[in-house]
Design an enzyme around this catalytic site. Structure first.
Site, PDB file in Angstrom:
ATOM      1  N   ASP A  17       0.832  -1.211   0.000  1.00 25.88           N
ATOM      2  CA  ASP A  17       0.000   0.000   0.000  1.00 25.88           C
ATOM      3  C   ASP A  17       0.865   1.260   0.000  1.00 25.88           C
ATOM      4  OD1 ASP A  17      -2.335   1.411  -0.042  1.00 25.88           O
ATOM      5  OD2 ASP A  17      -2.886   1.033   2.037  1.00 25.88           O
ATOM      6  N   HIS A  34       2.748   3.082  -8.924  1.00 16.83           N
ATOM      7  CA  HIS A  34       2.501   1.655  -9.162  1.00 16.83           C
ATOM      8  C   HIS A  34       3.697   1.032  -9.899  1.00 16.83           C
ATOM      9  CE1 HIS A  34      -1.451   2.129  -7.605  1.00 16.83           C
ATOM     10  NE2 HIS A  34      -1.980   2.717  -8.661  1.00 16.83           N
ATOM     11  N   LEU A 128      10.634 -21.004  -4.547  1.00 20.62           N
ATOM     12  CA  LEU A 128       9.687 -20.065  -3.940  1.00 20.62           C
ATOM     13  C   LEU A 128       8.412 -20.039  -4.757  1.00 20.62           C
ATOM     14  CD1 LEU A 128       9.109 -17.409  -2.103  1.00 20.62           C
ATOM     15  CD2 LEU A 128       9.911 -16.145  -4.096  1.00 20.62           C
TER      16      LEU A 128
HETATM   17  C1  IPE Z   1      -5.511  -2.596  -0.074  1.00 18.16           C
HETATM   18  O1  IPE Z   1      -5.154  -1.288  -0.329  1.00 18.16           O
HETATM   19  C2  IPE Z   1      -5.550  -3.393  -1.341  1.00 18.16           C
HETATM   20  C3  IPE Z   1      -4.259  -3.619  -1.976  1.00 18.16           C
HETATM   21  C4  IPE Z   1      -3.096  -3.260  -1.513  1.00 18.16           C
HETATM   22  C5  IPE Z   1      -4.323  -4.307  -3.232  1.00 18.16           C
HETATM   23  P1  IPE Z   1      -6.254  -0.133  -0.489  1.00 18.16           P
HETATM   24  O2  IPE Z   1      -5.506   1.127  -0.689  1.00 18.16           O
HETATM   25  O3  IPE Z   1      -7.230  -0.517  -1.539  1.00 18.16           O
HETATM   26  O4  IPE Z   1      -6.982  -0.197   0.919  1.00 18.16           O
HETATM   27  P2  IPE Z   1      -7.838   0.890   1.702  1.00 18.16           P
HETATM   28  O5  IPE Z   1      -8.886   1.376   0.759  1.00 18.16           O
HETATM   29  O6  IPE Z   1      -6.911   2.000   2.108  1.00 18.16           O
HETATM   30  O7  IPE Z   1      -8.381   0.161   2.887  1.00 18.16           O
HETATM   31  C1  IPE Z   2      -1.504   0.196  -3.346  1.00 22.12           C
HETATM   32  O1  IPE Z   2      -1.292   1.566  -3.436  1.00 22.12           O
HETATM   33  C2  IPE Z   2      -1.759  -0.452  -4.685  1.00 22.12           C
HETATM   34  C3  IPE Z   2      -3.155  -0.796  -4.940  1.00 22.12           C
HETATM   35  C4  IPE Z   2      -4.124  -0.792  -4.072  1.00 22.12           C
HETATM   36  C5  IPE Z   2      -3.495  -1.179  -6.296  1.00 22.12           C
HETATM   37  P1  IPE Z   2      -2.492   2.589  -3.490  1.00 22.12           P
HETATM   38  O2  IPE Z   2      -2.867   2.789  -4.925  1.00 22.12           O
HETATM   39  O3  IPE Z   2      -3.604   2.169  -2.622  1.00 22.12           O
HETATM   40  O4  IPE Z   2      -1.805   3.907  -2.940  1.00 22.12           O
HETATM   41  P2  IPE Z   2      -2.381   4.909  -1.849  1.00 22.12           P
HETATM   42  O5  IPE Z   2      -2.837   4.087  -0.690  1.00 22.12           O
HETATM   43  O6  IPE Z   2      -3.496   5.642  -2.495  1.00 22.12           O
HETATM   44  O7  IPE Z   2      -1.224   5.784  -1.510  1.00 22.12           O
HETATM   45 MG    MG Z   3      -4.023   2.435  -0.663  1.00 17.10          MG
END
Ligand code: IPE
Ligand code: IPE
Ligand code: MG
Length: 238
Positions: A17, A34, A128
């Site tokens: 995240d 990403h 792995l």
């Molecule tokens: C959780 O992250 C899902 C992934 C990392 C794929 P999100 O960014 O979607 O989660 P919330 O919305 O902050 O809970």
């Molecule tokens: C995690 O990073 C990746 C996915 C959920 C696809 P985010 O896209 O949620 O990035 P933030 O949380 O908005 O910074």
């Molecule tokens: Mg996120």
């Protein structure tokens, strides 16, 4: 299962995240974060192989993430396609078995085929298992497991008295055969599970860090492993 101190975990799972925030801090589009996040997956996979971790799984895209803007979703799916194509030779070289778990019905045919090809090609690699959770949610998994069990048993004799056990449910989850995670890491400072592996994390050790996913590399992963090695897991016993 790692039940004693100082063990290398058998299965590490990561909620990756913070990509969007990492990009925003640099005045860039979310997709930039990403892309950099893919490099972190590569680094963690390398360390996992070096450390003899048997399963590394990562939450890449949740069921709820389908509600993001179309452009971001398309960018993420493109990135996934590209990353799989690029990394396949490295998987082969390092003995990595690649797997994807989730609701495939929502993925494009092109991506499904690329995933399928890579899974088949690497299926005999045994150093792995790298497992990507894509279009996945914990509730989806439990519901599909219950439905699968019902489908397979409802026609049988005495089905009216049928009781599903915890083992039955686990055997029908999309993770059947994969040991439950020993360690769950979540980056970016969020302290929640966000509908990830709800059933499978019943006794998992949690590790939360403020570091954003694109900055989570070998040193940061090693730090999480060091912390894990000092935990005492009791599984309800004394
Ligand atoms: C959780 O992250 C899902 C992934 C990392 C794929 P999100 O960014 O979607 O989660 P919330 O919305 O902050 O809970
Ligand atoms: C995690 O990073 C990746 C996915 C959920 C696809 P985010 O896209 O949620 O990035 P933030 O949380 O908005 O910074
Ligand atoms: Mg996120």
């Amino acid at each position: 299962m790692a039940s004693e101190k100082n063990n290398v975990p058998e299965h590490v799972t990561i909620i990756m995240d913070g990509n969007g925030r990492w990009a925003r801090q640099r005045g860039q589009e979310r997709l930039y974060g990403h892309k950099e996040g893919v490099e972190s997956v590569r680094a963690c996979t390398e360390l996992a192989v070096e450390k003899g971790i048997k399963y590394l799984s990562v939450f890449a895209f949740s069921e709820e993430n389908w509600d993001r803007p179309v452009a971001e979703i398309e960018g993420l799916m493109q990135l996934m396609l590209k990353a799989i194509t690029m990394e396949t030779p490295t998987f082969q070289k390092n003995g990595v078995r690649f797997r994807v778990i989730g609701d495939f019905s929502r993925l494009s045919e092109k991506l499904r085929k690329e995933i399928d090809d890579c899974m088949k090609l690497t299926c005999n690699n045994s150093n792995l298992q790298l497992i990507i959770f894509l279009s996945y949610s914990g509730k989806w998994d439990i519901v599909q497991a219950a439905n699968k069990f019902m489908r397979e048993n409802s026609e049988k004799e005495g089905a009216g008295q049928l009781q599903m056990t915890a083992e039955d449910l686990a055997a029908n989850l999309s993770t059947a055969g994969i040991p439950d995670p020993d360690l769950l890491i979540r980056t970016s400072g969020e302290l929640r599970i966000s509908n990830y592996m709800l059933w499978q994390t019943a006794y998992t050790e949690y590790y939360f860090t403020d570091i954003l996913w694109p900055d989570f590399r070998k040193t940061e992963f090693q730090q999480a492993l060091d912390t894990y090695s000092k935990r005492e897991r009791r599984f309800g016993k004394v």
